[in-house]
Design an enzyme around this catalytic site. Structure first.
Site, PDB file in Angstrom:
ATOM      1  N   HIS A   1      53.205-132.134 -20.408  1.00 43.04           N
ATOM      2  CA  HIS A   1      52.283-131.772 -19.320  1.00 43.04           C
ATOM      3  C   HIS A   1      52.886-130.756 -18.346  1.00 43.04           C
ATOM      4  O   HIS A   1      52.146-130.182 -17.534  1.00 43.04           O
ATOM      5  CB  HIS A   1      51.871-133.012 -18.525  1.00 43.04           C
ATOM      6  CG  HIS A   1      51.029-133.973 -19.286  1.00 43.04           C
ATOM      7  ND1 HIS A   1      49.896-133.586 -19.970  1.00 43.04           N
ATOM      8  CD2 HIS A   1      51.152-135.321 -19.492  1.00 43.04           C
ATOM      9  CE1 HIS A   1      49.356-134.644 -20.564  1.00 43.04           C
ATOM     10  NE2 HIS A   1      50.095-135.703 -20.291  1.00 43.04           N
TER      11      HIS A   1
ATOM     12  N   ASP B   1      49.894-137.030 -28.999  1.00 45.36           N
ATOM     13  CA  ASP B   1      49.756-137.835 -27.796  1.00 45.36           C
ATOM     14  C   ASP B   1      48.271-137.953 -27.443  1.00 45.36           C
ATOM     15  O   ASP B   1      47.490-137.020 -27.683  1.00 45.36           O
ATOM     16  CB  ASP B   1      50.514-137.172 -26.660  1.00 45.36           C
ATOM     17  CG  ASP B   1      50.676-138.051 -25.435  1.00 45.36           C
ATOM     18  OD1 ASP B   1      51.773-138.581 -25.226  1.00 45.36           O
ATOM     19  OD2 ASP B   1      49.701-138.175 -24.661  1.00 45.36           O
TER      20      ASP B   1
ATOM     21  N   HIS C   1      46.954-137.805 -24.618  1.00 42.30           N
ATOM     22  CA  HIS C   1      46.648-136.852 -23.562  1.00 42.30           C
ATOM     23  C   HIS C   1      46.986-135.444 -24.039  1.00 42.30           C
ATOM     24  O   HIS C   1      48.035-135.212 -24.635  1.00 42.30           O
ATOM     25  CB  HIS C   1      47.437-137.163 -22.290  1.00 42.30           C
ATOM     26  CG  HIS C   1      47.214-138.543 -21.762  1.00 42.30           C
ATOM     27  ND1 HIS C   1      48.054-139.601 -22.051  1.00 42.30           N
ATOM     28  CD2 HIS C   1      46.233-139.040 -20.965  1.00 42.30           C
ATOM     29  CE1 HIS C   1      47.604-140.696 -21.454  1.00 42.30           C
ATOM     30  NE2 HIS C   1      46.496-140.376 -20.791  1.00 42.30           N
TER      31      HIS C   1
ATOM     32  N   ASP D   1      50.447-143.258 -27.253  1.00 48.56           N
ATOM     33  CA  ASP D   1      49.467-143.860 -26.365  1.00 48.56           C
ATOM     34  C   ASP D   1      48.044-143.812 -26.918  1.00 48.56           C
ATOM     35  O   ASP D   1      47.105-144.221 -26.232  1.00 48.56           O
ATOM     36  CB  ASP D   1      49.520-143.245 -24.967  1.00 48.56           C
ATOM     37  CG  ASP D   1      49.822-141.769 -24.958  1.00 48.56           C
ATOM     38  OD1 ASP D   1      49.812-141.143 -26.041  1.00 48.56           O
ATOM     39  OD2 ASP D   1      50.073-141.210 -23.877  1.00 48.56           O
TER      40      ASP D   1
END
Length: 325
Positions: free
Chosen positions: A125, A161, A163, A244
């Protein structure tokens, strides 16, 4: 099959507040996974320290200087709503970079075909000038830049991931020599990753709706992600390995099971075997349910090290009380 596991004792010293999902307990759980007998034959190293100058490959000096300023003498400082920096955080950042760069050297020297780096804090990120989403520097982007400097012309980054890796996409958005391919839940933090975000023709996003299980995930990989990587013909595959998307994770809503991570890993290994001499380097990103993280990493690492997939992975003991209590 020769695999390398790089662990990061210094990663335990990056401190976040009590109850924060991105905690040192994540690495503690993985250390239990790595002690399982089925992983006894994997080559191992502890993460070395890479100087912060390596972060300048993707972040401006003013940004790194800002992180130094934000680092407290004691305790921790809050950067944004969920991102923290503590006294030892930059040490953890440097050993996370060191793990990735050491893995790159080992794979390029053909001492190992692939490597998994169990590191924190995560990185995907972190944009060029903005820490966010638990991330301080973009570790996988740094590894990709150094790989380019070592003569690799086409770098594929695959991000599973839950996200979207907005930072990695941001850094390579106009670099046609780096492919970024991502499956991720959408809508969800950070809000990027739409199909029409294509960069210089090098960005491939396959957003998944909440509740997506392994069946729809596999379709997205078969239709979007795997063809893109194959057509790109990479010299190496780097993986932002977040766990996740597991059905138990508290920060998202996909319904993957451990064997789904093994399936993705196997498909990437198939491409690597045909396109880039089996070279894969995987770096840990997210995964915030400790059981889901442990089991997902075990499935991923088992595939990297032993080529175990599908029903054959059932021999791995995932019993919570026996191994993960």
């Amino acid at each position: 099959m020769s695999s390398l596991l790089i662990t990061q004792p210094h990663g335990l010293e990056h401190v976040t507040p009590p109850g924060h999902p991105e905690s040192a307990d994540r690495l503690r759980r993985l250390n239990k996974v790595f002690a399982l007998p089925q992983f006894a034959d994997i080559d191992r190293k502890e993460a070395a320290c890479a100087g912060l100058e390596f972060a300048l490959e993707v972040h401006p000096k003013a940004y790194i200087d800002q992180l130094k300023t934000l680092r407290p003498v004691e305790g921790m400082s809050q950067i944004d709503g969920d991102t923290y920096i503590s006294k030892e955080s930059l040490g953890a950042v440097m050993t996370a970079m060191g793990a990735g760069l050491d893995a790159l050297d080992e794979v390029l020297a053909e001492r190992n075909q692939n490597a998994f780096c169990a590191i924190r804090p995560p990185g995907h990120h972190a944009e060029r000038e903005a820490p966010m989403g638990f991330c301080l520097v973009n570790t996988i982007a740094i590894v990709a830049r150094i790989a380019q400097q070592k003569g690799l012309e086409r770098i594929a980054i695959v991000d599973f991931d839950v996200h979207h890796g907005n930072g990695t996409q941001d850094i390579f958005y106009h670099d046609k020599n780096v492919l970024y391919a991502s499956t991720h839940q959408m809508p969800l933090f950070p809000g990027t990753g739409a199909k029409n975000e294509t960069g210089a023709g090098n960005i491939f996003n396959a957003p998944l709706r909440e509740g997506t299980d392994g069946t729809d995930m596999k379709q997205a990989y078969k239709e979007v992600i795997l063809p893109a990587i194959n057509n790109f013909n990479p010299d190496i595959i780097l993986v932002s390995a977040g766990f996740d998307a597991d059905y138990r994770d508290p920060l998202a809503g996909l319904n993957w099971v451990p064997n789904d991570f093994a399936w993705i890993t196997g498909k990437l290994m198939d491409i690597a075997g045909k396109r880039c001499d089996d070279r894969i380097i995987s770096l840990l990103e997210g995964g915030y349910d400790l059981d889901g993280l442990g089991q997902g990493v075990a499935a991923h690492l088992s595939m990297l090290a032993h080529g175990v997939s599908g029903p054959a992975i059932d021999h791995i003991r995932f019993d919570q009380e026996e191994h993960f209590g």
